[in-house]
Design a protein around this motif. Sequence first.
Motif, mmCIF file in Angstrom:
data_model
loop_
_atom_site.group_PDB
_atom_site.id
_atom_site.type_symbol
_atom_site.label_atom_id
_atom_site.label_comp_id
_atom_site.label_asym_id
_atom_site.label_seq_id
_atom_site.Cartn_x
_atom_site.Cartn_y
_atom_site.Cartn_z
ATOM 1 N N ILE A 1 0.851 -1.194 0.000
ATOM 2 C CA ILE A 1 0.000 0.000 0.000
ATOM 3 C C ILE A 1 0.886 1.244 0.000
ATOM 4 N N GLU A 2 0.326 2.314 -0.493
ATOM 5 C CA GLU A 2 0.995 3.621 -0.441
ATOM 6 C C GLU A 2 0.402 4.382 0.748
ATOM 7 N N PRO A 3 1.213 4.705 1.769
ATOM 8 C CA PRO A 3 0.670 5.381 2.954
ATOM 9 C C PRO A 3 -0.071 6.656 2.585
ATOM 10 N N ALA A 4 -1.259 6.834 3.204
ATOM 11 C CA ALA A 4 -2.075 8.009 2.864
ATOM 12 C C ALA A 4 -2.622 8.724 4.096
ATOM 13 N N GLY A 5 -2.499 8.139 5.282
ATOM 14 C CA GLY A 5 -2.997 8.785 6.494
ATOM 15 C C GLY A 5 -2.551 8.041 7.730
ATOM 16 N N GLY A 6 -2.218 8.790 8.791
ATOM 17 C CA GLY A 6 -1.746 8.168 10.024
ATOM 18 C C GLY A 6 -0.327 7.657 9.917
ATOM 19 N N ILE A 7 0.471 8.316 9.095
ATOM 20 C CA ILE A 7 1.820 7.825 8.775
ATOM 21 C C ILE A 7 2.725 7.781 10.005
ATOM 22 N N GLU A 8 2.639 8.777 10.883
ATOM 23 C CA GLU A 8 3.493 8.772 12.076
ATOM 24 C C GLU A 8 3.176 7.582 12.974
ATOM 25 N N GLN A 9 1.890 7.243 13.087
ATOM 26 C CA GLN A 9 1.513 6.063 13.876
ATOM 27 C C GLN A 9 1.994 4.784 13.196
ATOM 28 N N MET A 10 1.928 4.748 11.873
ATOM 29 C CA MET A 10 2.445 3.581 11.149
ATOM 30 C C MET A 10 3.918 3.372 11.471
ATOM 31 N N LYS A 11 4.673 4.457 11.510
ATOM 32 C CA LYS A 11 6.104 4.355 11.829
ATOM 33 C C LYS A 11 6.302 3.825 13.241
ATOM 34 N N ARG A 12 5.481 4.298 14.173
ATOM 35 C CA ARG A 12 5.577 3.804 15.551
ATOM 36 C C ARG A 12 5.224 2.316 15.610
ATOM 37 N N ASN A 13 4.201 1.922 14.843
ATOM 38 C CA ASN A 13 3.810 0.510 14.815
ATOM 39 C C ASN A 13 4.922 -0.386 14.284
ATOM 40 N N ARG A 14 5.664 0.130 13.327
ATOM 41 C CA ARG A 14 6.788 -0.640 12.791
ATOM 42 C C ARG A 14 7.917 -0.725 13.819
ATOM 43 N N GLY A 15 7.953 0.247 14.759
ATOM 44 C CA GLY A 15 8.910 0.190 15.855
ATOM 45 C C GLY A 15 10.351 0.338 15.448
ATOM 46 N N GLU A 16 10.570 1.028 14.358
ATOM 47 C CA GLU A 16 11.943 1.214 13.906
ATOM 48 C C GLU A 16 12.049 2.500 13.105
ATOM 49 N N THR A 17 13.268 2.998 12.993
ATOM 50 C CA THR A 17 13.494 4.177 12.160
ATOM 51 C C THR A 17 13.513 3.687 10.720
ATOM 52 N N ILE A 18 12.598 4.207 9.938
ATOM 53 C CA ILE A 18 12.445 3.682 8.580
ATOM 54 C C ILE A 18 12.023 4.783 7.629
ATOM 55 N N LYS A 19 12.503 4.714 6.410
ATOM 56 C CA LYS A 19 12.078 5.686 5.390
ATOM 57 C C LYS A 19 10.635 5.391 5.015
ATOM 58 N N GLU A 20 9.884 6.442 4.726
ATOM 59 C CA GLU A 20 8.476 6.258 4.376
ATOM 60 C C GLU A 20 8.318 5.316 3.180
ATOM 61 N N ILE A 21 9.239 5.380 2.251
ATOM 62 C CA ILE A 21 9.150 4.557 1.040
ATOM 63 C C ILE A 21 9.191 3.056 1.372
ATOM 64 N N ASP A 22 9.809 2.704 2.506
ATOM 65 C CA ASP A 22 9.926 1.294 2.901
ATOM 66 C C ASP A 22 8.924 0.886 3.982
ATOM 67 N N LEU A 23 7.995 1.772 4.294
ATOM 68 C CA LEU A 23 7.075 1.556 5.408
ATOM 69 C C LEU A 23 6.065 0.440 5.156
ATOM 70 N N THR A 24 5.521 0.374 3.938
ATOM 71 C CA THR A 24 4.410 -0.543 3.647
ATOM 72 C C THR A 24 4.580 -1.265 2.315
ATOM 73 N N ASN A 25 5.826 -1.378 1.834
ATOM 74 C CA ASN A 25 6.058 -1.969 0.509
ATOM 75 C C ASN A 25 6.328 -3.475 0.586
ATOM 76 N N GLY A 26 5.442 -4.153 1.278
ATOM 77 C CA GLY A 26 5.502 -5.608 1.391
ATOM 78 C C GLY A 26 4.355 -6.061 2.280
ATOM 79 N N PRO A 27 3.890 -7.307 2.119
ATOM 80 C CA PRO A 27 2.694 -7.746 2.841
ATOM 81 C C PRO A 27 2.860 -7.810 4.356
ATOM 82 N N GLY A 28 4.039 -8.163 4.843
ATOM 83 C CA GLY A 28 4.274 -8.185 6.282
ATOM 84 C C GLY A 28 4.501 -6.800 6.848
#
Length: 195
Positions: free
Chosen positions: A102-129
């Motif tokens: 998916i391409e992040p479209a809302g709640g991006i800061e929370q998504m980053k917190r959910n991933r629990g790591e420092t990550i570029k937005e481009i790599d935040l949701t580019n895979g099913p897991g």
Amino acid sequence: MKPLDKSYYQAPCLELAQQLLGCFLVHEISDQKLVGRIVETEAYRGSEDRAAHSYRNRRTKRTEVMFQEAGLVYTYQMHSHTLLNIVAGQIGTPHAVLIRAIEPAGGIEQMKRNRGETIKEIDLTNGPGKLTKALGITMNHYGHDISKKPLYIVKGTPIGDIATSPRVGVRNTGEAANYPWRFFEKNNPYVSKFR
């Protein structure tokens, strides 16, 4: 944001996998909406598809939901990741569509917190897991009706330039490994890396 009607998911699996591109996957958690535009999917056609968990109508505790009505969520674990699938087609025909990116479209800061790591937005949701972790989707969503809140899909803008390829990670499935049943928005940077 109004969820798509349950009847939407009764489309044949290969059609649904393409129709979902451009739609928005939404997960409401507390007072937040985590939203991503679906840019990559894969179709799995049950009994005749050696890459599907339900190949030859294999009916187990894990695959049971795939035999139920369209629009239910089929989650399963691969390694430490939860993967999100939507049951497609008719009751008794165990077809499903995997949401791969998916391409992040809302709640991006929370998504980053959910991933629990420092990550570029481009790599935040580019895979099913990655996308399930970012959106807080877990095995507890198994059997959830995707036409109901808090986890649902809403209509988006259809994607005009859809590309296809063989599916990812199904090499040992004979000819099924070559079926061009992975669908994605061409040139979208949020599509998963194809190896």
